[in-house]
Design a protein around this motif. Structure first.
Motif, PDB file in Angstrom:
ATOM      1  N   SER A  87       0.986  -1.329   0.226  1.00  0.00           N
ATOM      2  CA  SER A  87       0.109   0.056  -0.020  1.00  0.00           C
ATOM      3  C   SER A  87       0.791   1.242  -0.084  1.00  0.00           C
ATOM      4  O   SER A  87       0.609   2.022  -0.757  1.00  0.00           O
ATOM      5  CB  SER A  87      -0.934  -0.005   1.316  1.00  0.00           C
ATOM      6  N   MET A  88       1.803   1.234   0.880  1.00  0.00           N
ATOM      7  CA  MET A  88       2.838   2.545   0.801  1.00  0.00           C
ATOM      8  C   MET A  88       3.481   2.639  -0.489  1.00  0.00           C
ATOM      9  O   MET A  88       3.706   3.793  -0.845  1.00  0.00           O
ATOM     10  CB  MET A  88       3.742   2.245   1.823  1.00  0.00           C
ATOM     11  N   LYS A 104       2.284   1.751  -3.530  1.00  0.00           N
ATOM     12  CA  LYS A 104       1.536   2.472  -4.227  1.00  0.00           C
ATOM     13  C   LYS A 104       1.256   3.963  -4.249  1.00  0.00           C
ATOM     14  O   LYS A 104       1.123   4.920  -5.061  1.00  0.00           O
ATOM     15  CB  LYS A 104       0.032   1.767  -4.353  1.00  0.00           C
ATOM     16  N   VAL A 105       1.127   4.402  -2.706  1.00  0.00           N
ATOM     17  CA  VAL A 105       1.396   5.857  -2.536  1.00  0.00           C
ATOM     18  C   VAL A 105       2.358   6.374  -3.119  1.00  0.00           C
ATOM     19  O   VAL A 105       2.336   7.600  -3.544  1.00  0.00           O
ATOM     20  CB  VAL A 105       0.961   6.012  -0.974  1.00  0.00           C
ATOM     21  N   ASP A 130       2.019   6.901  -6.939  1.00  0.00           N
ATOM     22  CA  ASP A 130       1.142   7.880  -7.206  1.00  0.00           C
ATOM     23  C   ASP A 130       1.591   9.255  -6.810  1.00  0.00           C
ATOM     24  O   ASP A 130       1.472  10.229  -7.624  1.00  0.00           O
ATOM     25  CB  ASP A 130      -0.228   7.512  -6.361  1.00  0.00           C
ATOM     26  N   ASN A 131       2.547   9.342  -5.628  1.00  0.00           N
ATOM     27  CA  ASN A 131       3.180  10.697  -5.378  1.00  0.00           C
ATOM     28  C   ASN A 131       4.048  11.190  -6.598  1.00  0.00           C
ATOM     29  O   ASN A 131       3.960  12.204  -7.222  1.00  0.00           O
ATOM     30  CB  ASN A 131       3.908  10.740  -4.140  1.00  0.00           C
TER      31      ASN A 131
END
Length: 158
Positions: A134-135, A137-138, A141-142
């Motif tokens: 999950s991290m 993916k963040v 996306d950043n």
């Protein structure tokens, strides 16, 4: 004597893991005698994941140059695994699509990819892996947002 570079920074670790994942995937594809080269396998996988794609966008995703991607697509097209169609938005451009013939090969590539990813996950508890995933993916996306903002700013200031 210069201060040594810390090879355990986040960037180095991510790049090392990416390099090792790619090398293992390519080794396994080469050893599997699938009838495609590792770069053809990566190209086909990208088309299956993101397609239909323009050839230039595919070159960006794979890291191959325009000539290399064209040669790779020529071979994949000759094997009946992809087809190139005119882009309805720009008739000078070609969109690359996966054909139904590619399905069995893509299934084999998916199994190879799963095996390689299992090496990465080995020994990491499921909850920790999900949080890490999950991290990541963040973080991705950043970077995509920053890239889009940079392109938009560059386009308006030109």
């Amino acid at each position: 004597m210069p201060t040594p570079i810390d090879s355990d920074t986040t960037s180095f670790l991510i790049l090392d893991i990416a390099r090792l994942l790619r090398a293992e995937f390519e080794r396994r594809v080469a050893n599997a005698s699938l009838g495609v080269t590792p770069s053809e396998a990566r190209t086909l996988s990208h088309v299956a994941r993101f397609g239909p794609l323009r050839q230039c966008d595919l070159a960006d995703l794979t890291g191959l140059g325009a000539m290399s991607i064209t040669t790779c697509l020529d071979r994949l097209e000759s094997a009946g695994l992809v087809r190139r169609d005119a882009d309805p938005k720009d008739r000078r451009a070609k969109l690359v699509n996966v054909t139904a013939t590619a399905a069995p090969l893509l299934a084999q590539l998916r199994r190879i990819g799963d095996d390689v990813r299992s090496i990465t996950r080995d020994g990491i508890p499921a909850n920790d892996w999900e949080a890490f995933h999950s991290m990541l993916k963040v973080a991705r996306d950043n970077h995509l947002t920053a890239h889009r903002n940079h392109r938009a700013t560059g386009a308006t200031s030109a």
